[in-house]
Scaffold this motif. Structure first.
Motif, PDB file in Angstrom:
ATOM      1  N   VAL A  98      10.207  10.729  -2.853  1.00  0.00           N
ATOM      2  CA  VAL A  98       9.393   9.989  -1.905  1.00  0.00           C
ATOM      3  C   VAL A  98      10.219   9.166  -0.914  1.00  0.00           C
ATOM      4  CG1 VAL A  98       8.795   8.233  -3.316  1.00  0.00           C
ATOM      5  CG2 VAL A  98       7.311   8.506  -1.825  1.00  0.00           C
ATOM      6  N   THR A  99       9.776   9.085   0.286  1.00  0.00           N
ATOM      7  CA  THR A  99      10.178   8.210   1.143  1.00  0.00           C
ATOM      8  C   THR A  99       8.984   7.128   1.564  1.00  0.00           C
ATOM      9  OG1 THR A  99      11.917   9.610   2.151  1.00  0.00           O
ATOM     10  CG2 THR A  99      11.175   7.740   3.787  1.00  0.00           C
ATOM     11  N   THR A 100       9.126   5.945   1.555  1.00  0.00           N
ATOM     12  CA  THR A 100       8.150   4.992   1.693  1.00  0.00           C
ATOM     13  C   THR A 100       8.577   4.187   2.704  1.00  0.00           C
ATOM     14  OG1 THR A 100       8.878   3.597   0.113  1.00  0.00           O
ATOM     15  CG2 THR A 100       7.232   5.153  -0.436  1.00  0.00           C
ATOM     16  N   VAL A 101       7.420   3.244   3.377  1.00  0.00           N
ATOM     17  CA  VAL A 101       7.630   2.391   4.364  1.00  0.00           C
ATOM     18  C   VAL A 101       6.837   1.111   3.949  1.00  0.00           C
ATOM     19  CG1 VAL A 101       6.036   2.739   5.917  1.00  0.00           C
ATOM     20  CG2 VAL A 101       7.994   1.833   6.941  1.00  0.00           C
ATOM     21  N   MET A 122       3.504   9.663   5.402  1.00  0.00           N
ATOM     22  CA  MET A 122       4.374   8.667   4.530  1.00  0.00           C
ATOM     23  C   MET A 122       3.551   7.593   3.760  1.00  0.00           C
ATOM     24  SD  MET A 122       7.953   7.168   5.770  1.00  0.00           S
ATOM     25  CE  MET A 122       7.302   6.183   7.411  1.00  0.00           C
ATOM     26  N   PRO A 123       3.755   7.607   2.527  1.00  0.00           N
ATOM     27  CA  PRO A 123       3.386   6.491   1.721  1.00  0.00           C
ATOM     28  C   PRO A 123       3.644   5.034   2.231  1.00  0.00           C
ATOM     29  CG  PRO A 123       4.005   8.126   0.312  1.00  0.00           C
ATOM     30  CD  PRO A 123       4.499   8.484   1.681  1.00  0.00           C
ATOM     31  N   VAL A 124       2.790   4.157   2.329  1.00  0.00           N
ATOM     32  CA  VAL A 124       3.064   2.753   2.562  1.00  0.00           C
ATOM     33  C   VAL A 124       2.843   1.921   1.215  1.00  0.00           C
ATOM     34  CG1 VAL A 124       2.184   0.917   4.114  1.00  0.00           C
ATOM     35  CG2 VAL A 124       2.193   3.327   5.001  1.00  0.00           C
ATOM     36  N   LYS A 130       4.147  -1.290  -4.412  1.00  0.00           N
ATOM     37  CA  LYS A 130       2.946  -0.801  -4.937  1.00  0.00           C
ATOM     38  C   LYS A 130       2.334   0.109  -3.624  1.00  0.00           C
ATOM     39  CE  LYS A 130       1.973  -3.756  -8.608  1.00  0.00           C
ATOM     40  NZ  LYS A 130       1.141  -3.853  -9.726  1.00  0.00           N
ATOM     41  N   LEU A 131       1.784   1.136  -4.061  1.00  0.00           N
ATOM     42  CA  LEU A 131       0.884   2.064  -2.909  1.00  0.00           C
ATOM     43  C   LEU A 131      -0.104   1.209  -2.181  1.00  0.00           C
ATOM     44  CD1 LEU A 131       0.818   4.924  -1.631  1.00  0.00           C
ATOM     45  CD2 LEU A 131      -0.559   5.470  -3.176  1.00  0.00           C
ATOM     46  N   VAL A 132      -0.079   1.049  -1.093  1.00  0.00           N
ATOM     47  CA  VAL A 132      -1.080   0.363  -0.453  1.00  0.00           C
ATOM     48  C   VAL A 132      -1.811   1.205   0.810  1.00  0.00           C
ATOM     49  CG1 VAL A 132      -0.550  -1.823  -1.003  1.00  0.00           C
ATOM     50  CG2 VAL A 132       0.151  -0.881   1.027  1.00  0.00           C
TER      51      VAL A 132
END
Length: 152
Positions: A98-101, A122-124, A130-132
């Protein structure tokens, strides 16, 4: 502006023990292309996307042929489906990194990261990881272009 201003906040996520069959049903029912896989504390540990599932359907020769334009029909392969044994496996067999920002990341930096990593969604995450939310190239692009109306 930052990513939190344009991300989707109602994010569907899954756990590592979710089956491929359950993921397919979620993608169909929610009409989404990417599912973050989270741990017990809601921190992303991987992702699985629509393309990961569809790859289970593609004939092996597609991976070896540079151009499929000459193949006008996949014939009997069009109606075959992955075996139940494969669909009942957990996502552990298909998980991708996973690539997050972070939610306070600037729009251009987030967009550049997505281009560089060839991501469409892309997950934030929060500062705590934590996933928001989740953002897409379209979300970011529209937010950036919306500022152009104020130019001039």
């Amino acid at each position: 502006m930052n990513v939190s201003s344009c991300m989707k906040k109602d994010v569907v996520s899954i756990k590592l023990n979710t089956t491929i069959r359950e993921v397919a049903a979620l993608i169909v029912n929610k009409h989404i292309g990417l599912l973050p896989i989270v741990d017990e504390s809601n921190k992303p540990i991987g992702v699985i996307g629509l393309w990961d599932l569809l790859e289970l359907e593609l004939p092996d020769f597609v991976k070896f042929v540079a151009d499929v334009d000459f193949v006008h029909d996949f014939g009997a392969v069009e109606v075959t489906r992955p075996p139940a044994k494969k669909l009942d496996k957990t996502v552990k067999s298909l998980i991708r990194p996973v690539t997050t920002v972070e939610e306070d990341c600037g729009l251009l930096r987030a967009y550049a990261l997505m281009l560089q990593q060839n991501l469409h969604d892309m997950p934030v995450v929060s500062k705590a990881g934590k996933l928001v939310g989740i953002t897409s190239r379209v979300d970011l692009g529209c937010a950036i272009l919306s500022t152009w109306a104020k130019v001039g």
